[in-house]
Design an enzyme around this catalytic site. Structure first.
Site, PDB file in Angstrom:
ATOM      1  N   SER A 102       0.827  -1.213   0.000  1.00  0.00           N
ATOM      2  CA  SER A 102       0.000   0.000   0.000  1.00  0.00           C
ATOM      3  C   SER A 102       0.855   1.253   0.000  1.00  0.00           C
ATOM      4  CB  SER A 102      -0.879   0.039   1.253  1.00  0.00           C
ATOM      5  OG  SER A 102      -1.758  -1.029   1.252  1.00  0.00           O
ATOM      6  N   HIS A 136      -1.854  -2.925  -6.812  1.00  0.00           N
ATOM      7  CA  HIS A 136      -2.438  -2.620  -5.501  1.00  0.00           C
ATOM      8  C   HIS A 136      -3.922  -2.956  -5.494  1.00  0.00           C
ATOM      9  CE1 HIS A 136      -3.692   0.419  -2.250  1.00  0.00           C
ATOM     10  NE2 HIS A 136      -3.108  -0.599  -1.651  1.00  0.00           N
ATOM     11  N   GLU A 150      -4.995  -0.795  -8.544  1.00  0.00           N
ATOM     12  CA  GLU A 150      -4.148   0.276  -9.078  1.00  0.00           C
ATOM     13  C   GLU A 150      -2.886  -0.376  -9.664  1.00  0.00           C
ATOM     14  OE1 GLU A 150      -5.102   4.156  -6.338  1.00  0.00           O
ATOM     15  OE2 GLU A 150      -4.017   2.556  -5.337  1.00  0.00           O
ATOM     16  N   ASN A 169      -5.835   6.052  -1.826  1.00  0.00           N
ATOM     17  CA  ASN A 169      -5.525   6.339  -0.428  1.00  0.00           C
ATOM     18  C   ASN A 169      -5.144   7.799  -0.207  1.00  0.00           C
ATOM     19  OD1 ASN A 169      -6.217   3.823   0.409  1.00  0.00           O
ATOM     20  ND2 ASN A 169      -4.137   3.014   0.430  1.00  0.00           N
TER      21      ASN A 169
HETATM   22  N1  LIG Z   1      -4.960  -5.532   4.601  1.00  0.00           N
HETATM   23  C1  LIG Z   1      -5.340  -4.594   3.723  1.00  0.00           C
HETATM   24  O1  LIG Z   1      -6.440  -4.002   3.820  1.00  0.00           O
HETATM   25  C2  LIG Z   1      -4.439  -4.235   2.546  1.00  0.00           C
HETATM   26  C3  LIG Z   1      -4.996  -3.573   1.438  1.00  0.00           C
HETATM   27  C4  LIG Z   1      -4.188  -3.307   0.315  1.00  0.00           C
HETATM   28  C5  LIG Z   1      -2.840  -3.662   0.360  1.00  0.00           C
HETATM   29  N2  LIG Z   1      -2.305  -4.262   1.470  1.00  0.00           N
HETATM   30  C6  LIG Z   1      -0.878  -4.650   1.433  1.00  0.00           C
HETATM   31  O2  LIG Z   1      -0.792  -6.054   1.228  1.00  0.00           O
HETATM   32  C7  LIG Z   1       0.350  -6.580   1.896  1.00  0.00           C
HETATM   33  C8  LIG Z   1      -0.080  -7.718   2.800  1.00  0.00           C
HETATM   34  O3  LIG Z   1      -0.989  -7.232   3.756  1.00  0.00           O
HETATM   35  P1  LIG Z   1      -1.946  -8.235   4.573  1.00  0.00           P
HETATM   36  O4  LIG Z   1      -2.922  -7.376   5.286  1.00  0.00           O
HETATM   37  O5  LIG Z   1      -2.419  -9.333   3.688  1.00  0.00           O
HETATM   38  O6  LIG Z   1      -0.885  -8.829   5.624  1.00  0.00           O
HETATM   39  P2  LIG Z   1      -1.026 -10.125   6.564  1.00  0.00           P
HETATM   40  O7  LIG Z   1      -0.235  -9.827   7.792  1.00  0.00           O
HETATM   41  O8  LIG Z   1      -2.445 -10.550   6.695  1.00  0.00           O
HETATM   42  O9  LIG Z   1      -0.266 -11.278   5.716  1.00  0.00           O
HETATM   43  C9  LIG Z   1       1.106 -11.276   5.458  1.00  0.00           C
HETATM   44  C10 LIG Z   1       1.528 -12.727   5.221  1.00  0.00           C
HETATM   45  O10 LIG Z   1       2.891 -12.732   4.773  1.00  0.00           O
HETATM   46  C11 LIG Z   1       3.509 -13.892   5.305  1.00  0.00           C
HETATM   47  N3  LIG Z   1       4.963 -13.697   5.273  1.00  0.00           N
HETATM   48  C12 LIG Z   1       5.713 -12.840   5.991  1.00  0.00           C
HETATM   49  N4  LIG Z   1       7.024 -12.960   5.659  1.00  0.00           N
HETATM   50  C13 LIG Z   1       7.089 -13.900   4.693  1.00  0.00           C
HETATM   51  C14 LIG Z   1       8.151 -14.461   3.939  1.00  0.00           C
HETATM   52  N5  LIG Z   1       9.409 -14.052   4.106  1.00  0.00           N
HETATM   53  N6  LIG Z   1       7.860 -15.413   3.024  1.00  0.00           N
HETATM   54  C15 LIG Z   1       6.591 -15.823   2.836  1.00  0.00           C
HETATM   55  N7  LIG Z   1       5.539 -15.331   3.524  1.00  0.00           N
HETATM   56  C16 LIG Z   1       5.785 -14.385   4.436  1.00  0.00           C
HETATM   57  C17 LIG Z   1       2.952 -14.002   6.708  1.00  0.00           C
HETATM   58  O11 LIG Z   1       3.092 -15.330   7.235  1.00  0.00           O
HETATM   59  C18 LIG Z   1       1.487 -13.599   6.497  1.00  0.00           C
HETATM   60  O12 LIG Z   1       0.662 -14.733   6.254  1.00  0.00           O
HETATM   61  C19 LIG Z   1       1.008  -5.396   2.608  1.00  0.00           C
HETATM   62  O13 LIG Z   1       2.045  -4.908   1.819  1.00  0.00           O
HETATM   63  C20 LIG Z   1      -0.115  -4.361   2.703  1.00  0.00           C
HETATM   64  O14 LIG Z   1       0.365  -3.030   2.660  1.00  0.00           O
HETATM   65  C21 LIG Z   1      -3.085  -4.575   2.562  1.00  0.00           C
END
Ligand SMILES: NC(=O)c1ccc[n+]([C@@H]2O[C@H](COP(=O)([O-])OP(=O)(O)OC[C@H]3O[C@@H](n4cnc5c(N)ncnc54)[C@H](O)[C@@H]3O)[C@@H](O)[C@H]2O)c1
Length: 292
Positions: free
Chosen positions: A122, A143, A155, A194
């Site tokens: 994000s 995104h 995006e 955002n």
């Molecule tokens: N949650 C939201 O609303 C949202 C919306 C848009 C974008 N994002 C972006 O998406 C990304 C993920 O967010 P999320 O909310 O899904 O996070 P999350 O914490 O739910 O999931 C992250 C996952 O990554 C895994 N992980 C961490 N290190 C790792 C590695 N080295 N190898 C393999 N797996 C690994 C973890 O075990 C976990 O399951 C972030 O960059 C965030 O900015 C999130």
């Protein structure tokens, strides 16, 4: 245009699990979902099974299409092995540059030369991650929005070195999995949605703190006057006041926004973080009465 048959999604959390499912539902891809944690992979698969069952129940997808989507997703913990056959990687691990950097380095070393490497971050612009690879022209941000299977937008952000061909291929991929791509031509912190959202929320907080209207009335005005499904304060409670405070702090540090609102900081200090703690601007406890 390159065909992106094999899609590797790294990170099976909130976003990655649903990006994998949405991609598989597109019907044209083999999906490899990788996470460092086996338990997380099982949780992701369980959640996706439930999402598919609900979609079938509501008539949004046939039982056969749902089943073959689930079958098209392979699960694993070995990133290097999965990257070897990937045409596209979508990274969705924690929002931490060091963790993402390692994923990009490893994927770049293992994936075939034409493969595209994308990040769902994000806030981390693609040029920072592209810089650790030998293929900056084939890196971009994809995104998606939460929840991916409901929110249509993606995006597609072009970094300074991303080629037009990479963007065209990525846009086509997003369309193919039933989402709506929007081309962001120049990378900018927060991208488009955002940035607009943060400005609107900051203004709502200023109006509230200045005593111009109560937060319930600001929410009502925005719902009825702008047709937002939720007002800004409901949205703060929904996303988490701590999460939003993090975004505003980050913006302030980068010299792009004012010091975050005192009201938000006080709420965060008191642990009133919104829906997840039972209280934010509104009260969600059984005793409290949810307004709005
Ligand atoms: N949650 C939201 O609303 C949202 C919306 C848009 C974008 N994002 C972006 O998406 C990304 C993920 O967010 P999320 O909310 O899904 O996070 P999350 O914490 O739910 O999931 C992250 C996952 O990554 C895994 N992980 C961490 N290190 C790792 C590695 N080295 N190898 C393999 N797996 C690994 C973890 O075990 C976990 O399951 C972030 O960059 C965030 O900015 C999130």
């Amino acid at each position: 245009m390159a065909e992106l048959r094999n899609v590797l999604v790294v990170g099976a959390g909130t976003m990655g699990s649903q990006i994998a499912l949405q991609t598989a539902l597109g019907g044209a891809h083999e999906v490899y979902l990788v996470d460092a944690s086996e338990e997380q992979l099982e949780r992701a698969q369980d959640q996706n099974r439930k999402l598919v069952a609900r979609a079938v129940e509501k008539g949004r997808c046939s039982a056969a299409a749902g089943e073959s989507a689930l079958e098209a997703i392979s699960l694993g913990t070995d990133l290097d092995a999965a990257a070897r056959s990937a045409d596209l990687m979508i990274e969705a691990v924690y929002e931490d540059f060091a963790v993402k950097k390692e994923i990009f380095e490893r994927a770049d070393a293992a994936a075939p030369a034409p493969a595209i490497l994308a990040s769902n971050s994000s806030s981390i612009v693609i040029s920072r991650l592209a810089a650790v690879t030998g293929r900056p022209d084939r890196c971009c941000n994809l995104h998606f929005f939460h929840p991916v299977t409901v929110m249509p937008l993606c995006e597609v952000v072009q970094g300074p070195q991303t080629s037009d061909e990479t963007i065209a291929t990525a846009m086509e991929f997003v369309r193919g999995i039933g989402r709506v791509p929007v081309h962001i031509r120049k990378e900018i912190h927060g991208f488009v949605v955002n940035r607009i959202l943060v400005e609107a929320i900051e203004e709502a907080l200023r109006l509230y703190e200045g005593g111009y209207a109560g937060f319930e009335d600001i929410d009502l005005a925005v719902r009825k006057g702008l047709n937002w499904p939720m007002g800004p304060f409901q949205l703060l409670d929904f996303s988490g006041i701590d999460v939003f405070l993090g975004v505003l702090d980050d913006r302030h540090r980068q010299g792009e926004g004012p010091e975050p609102s005192r009201v938000l900081r006080d709420k965060a200090d008191r642990g009133e973080l919104g829906r997840k703690t039972g209280k934010g601007f509104y009260d969600y406890s059984p005793a409290g009465k949810e307004e709005g």
